[in-house]
Enzyme design. Structure first.
Site, mmCIF file in Angstrom:
data_model
loop_
_atom_site.group_PDB
_atom_site.id
_atom_site.type_symbol
_atom_site.label_atom_id
_atom_site.label_comp_id
_atom_site.label_asym_id
_atom_site.label_seq_id
_atom_site.Cartn_x
_atom_site.Cartn_y
_atom_site.Cartn_z
ATOM 1 N N LYS A 111 0.827 -1.216 0.000
ATOM 2 C CA LYS A 111 0.000 0.000 0.000
ATOM 3 C C LYS A 111 0.858 1.261 0.000
ATOM 4 O O LYS A 111 0.462 2.279 -0.555
ATOM 5 C CB LYS A 111 -0.955 0.014 1.199
ATOM 6 C CG LYS A 111 -2.083 -0.983 1.063
ATOM 7 C CD LYS A 111 -3.216 -0.677 2.035
ATOM 8 C CE LYS A 111 -4.369 -1.657 1.860
ATOM 9 N NZ LYS A 111 -5.469 -1.407 2.796
ATOM 10 N N LYS A 194 -5.070 -10.114 -6.476
ATOM 11 C CA LYS A 194 -6.344 -10.375 -5.796
ATOM 12 C C LYS A 194 -7.406 -9.365 -6.223
ATOM 13 O O LYS A 194 -7.075 -8.234 -6.597
ATOM 14 C CB LYS A 194 -6.158 -10.409 -4.279
ATOM 15 C CG LYS A 194 -6.031 -9.083 -3.628
ATOM 16 C CD LYS A 194 -6.153 -9.183 -2.103
ATOM 17 C CE LYS A 194 -6.044 -7.768 -1.562
ATOM 18 N NZ LYS A 194 -6.318 -7.563 -0.191
ATOM 19 N N LYS A 197 -10.887 -3.637 -3.917
ATOM 20 C CA LYS A 197 -11.752 -2.462 -4.036
ATOM 21 C C LYS A 197 -11.075 -1.356 -4.811
ATOM 22 O O LYS A 197 -11.738 -0.513 -5.398
ATOM 23 C CB LYS A 197 -12.063 -1.924 -2.636
ATOM 24 C CG LYS A 197 -12.988 -2.787 -1.815
ATOM 25 C CD LYS A 197 -13.014 -2.232 -0.399
ATOM 26 C CE LYS A 197 -13.903 -3.026 0.514
ATOM 27 N NZ LYS A 197 -13.528 -2.809 1.915
HETATM 28 P P1 AMP Z 1 -11.201 -5.207 2.966
HETATM 29 O O1 AMP Z 1 -11.820 -5.075 1.621
HETATM 30 O O2 AMP Z 1 -9.706 -5.080 2.901
HETATM 31 O O3 AMP Z 1 -11.829 -4.365 4.023
HETATM 32 O O4 AMP Z 1 -11.445 -6.711 3.407
HETATM 33 C C1 AMP Z 1 -12.567 -7.159 4.135
HETATM 34 C C2 AMP Z 1 -12.596 -8.670 4.222
HETATM 35 O O5 AMP Z 1 -12.713 -9.243 2.919
HETATM 36 C C3 AMP Z 1 -11.330 -9.271 4.840
HETATM 37 O O6 AMP Z 1 -11.693 -10.388 5.633
HETATM 38 C C4 AMP Z 1 -10.541 -9.700 3.633
HETATM 39 O O7 AMP Z 1 -9.657 -10.764 3.930
HETATM 40 C C5 AMP Z 1 -11.642 -10.150 2.690
HETATM 41 N N1 AMP Z 1 -11.208 -10.016 1.289
HETATM 42 C C6 AMP Z 1 -10.858 -8.857 0.645
HETATM 43 N N2 AMP Z 1 -10.512 -9.107 -0.635
HETATM 44 C C7 AMP Z 1 -10.623 -10.456 -0.802
HETATM 45 C C8 AMP Z 1 -10.412 -11.336 -1.913
HETATM 46 N N3 AMP Z 1 -10.014 -10.886 -3.103
HETATM 47 N N4 AMP Z 1 -10.641 -12.660 -1.725
HETATM 48 C C9 AMP Z 1 -11.061 -13.131 -0.532
HETATM 49 N N5 AMP Z 1 -11.295 -12.354 0.545
HETATM 50 C C10 AMP Z 1 -11.080 -11.030 0.427
#
Ligand code: AMP
Ligand code: TRP
Length: 332
Positions: A111, A194, A197
């Site tokens: 990041k 991956k 967002k």
């Molecule tokens: P975040 O979008 O970083 O707030 O992630 C929120 C939750 O979604 C966390 O538990 C992440 O590990 C999960 N997560 C985010 N992106 C992925 C992805 N591409 N595949 C699986 N889990 C994800």
């Protein structure tokens, strides 16, 4: 009863990875655990956020939790900044977290990018705040996607360091729960990255609020190779895009990957993609529509968050006071 804590950042574009890697798994845990699900707004501001969009996104993530099946009566849903103990315990724990441990965090490196000196302190300290989120409730289990594994190991290390320092079991060591075939959903444009967002390409991810046409278009355009589909999961090795799409199908259908491979053995991607797109529309469509309905009533969402914050505070307050007492901070 064992306690679950997990959270999602309100940074827009909730996607299929958030759903399959995290939120969907939480729904099934509700009967067996005391559950706390947070919208981690203090984490979101480690990168620049527009104030109006941040509020909207906090409500949208709340709506997503409920639309996906989290019951706000049974589970606690709240936004992190509404319970001050997160920041307070975050500071306390930062005094037990050696810098060397934080230097190992790969997500900070990603990041912060090349401009490491311009990255803010909050982005660097973020994993300590995440440890505080979990330990503030003495949570025992943390269901997350695979990308959070390293942060959870750090949370365990910090809990252990604190307990050893005072020779008391103040904090349980939280167990990661990295569940299912889709713990790491990859970008539809690049099977080695991956789904995220922040990807600039809209075609890289399926958003939880995408309508049927948009989902169909994104699946049709998803990158693939030219080979027919293999009959077993072994045949997916070094075919990241195929592995990702079949993994998504397996997670959405609740069928083992081996069975999905058997069904599509020798078929072309065009046929498989039609089925995948129908399946994604069937599973996500109703959730996306419900999310939009819920999010349109900001007053109702805010009432749920207020009630959740009160319930969270009732658990967090005594734990924070216990930590202060153990450390020797006077509470006159
Ligand atoms: P975040 O979008 O970083 O707030 O992630 C929120 C939750 O979604 C966390 O538990 C992440 O590990 C999960 N997560 C985010 N992106 C992925 C992805 N591409 N595949 C699986 N889990 C994800
Ligand atoms: N860091 C997590 C993410 O970006 C979100 C998060 C913050 C979290 N605090 C948490 C997840 C505590 C689980 C437990 O996805």
């Amino acid at each position: 009863m064992n306690r679950i804590f997990s959270g999602v950042q309100p940074t827009g574009n909730l996607h299929l990875g958030n759903y399959l890697g995290a939120i969907r798994n939480w729904v099934k845990l509700q009967p067996d655990y005391d559950c706390i699900f947070c919208i981690v707004d203090l984490h979101a501001i480690t990168l620049p956020q527009d104030p109006v969009a941040l509020k909207a996104s906090t409500r949208e993530v709340t709506a997503a939790y409920i639309a996906a099946g989290i019951d706000p009566e049974r589970s606690i849903i709240f936004n992190q900044s509404a319970v001050p103990g997160h920041s307070e315990l975050g500071w306390l724990l930062s005094c037990y977290a050696p810098i060397g441990w934080l230097n190992r965090m790969t997500q900070f490196k990603e990041k912060a990018g090349k401009q490491r000196d311009n990255a803010v302190l909050g982005l660097y300290a973020y994993p300590v705040l995440m440890a505080a989120d979990i330990l503030l409730y003495k949570a025992t289990h943390v269901p997350v996607g695979e990308d959070q594994k390293q942060h959870l190991e750090l949370a365990r290390d910090i809990a252990g360091a604190f307990n050893r320092r005072y020779e008391r079991d103040v904090f349980p060591l939280p167990e990661p729960q990295i569940l299912g075939a889709a713990a790491r959903v990859m970008s539809l444009r690049d099977g080695t990255k991956k789904m995220s967002k922040s990807d600039e390409s809209d075609y890289s991810r399926i958003n939880m609020t995408d309508d049927a046409d948009t989902i169909a278009k994104k699946v049709q355009k998803a990158k693939t190779d030219a080979e027919p589909l293999p009959g077993t999961p072994d045949g997916l090795e070094s075919r990241p895009e195929a592995a990702n799409l079949l993994g998504i199908y397996s997670a959405l259908s609740d069928l083992p990957l081996a069975e999905v491979c058997r069904t599509y053995e020798g078929k072309l991607f065009s046929a498989f993609k039609r089925d995948l797109s129908d399946l994604a529309v069937a599973k996500l469509g109703p959730i996306g529509r419900r999310m939009k309905e819920l999010a349109s009533d900001a007053g109702a969402i805010d009432a749920i968050l207020r009630r959740g914050a009160e319930r969270a505070q009732a658990i967090a307050g005594p734990v924070l006071r216990e930590a202060q007492d153990v450390i020797g901070l006077l509470r006159p």
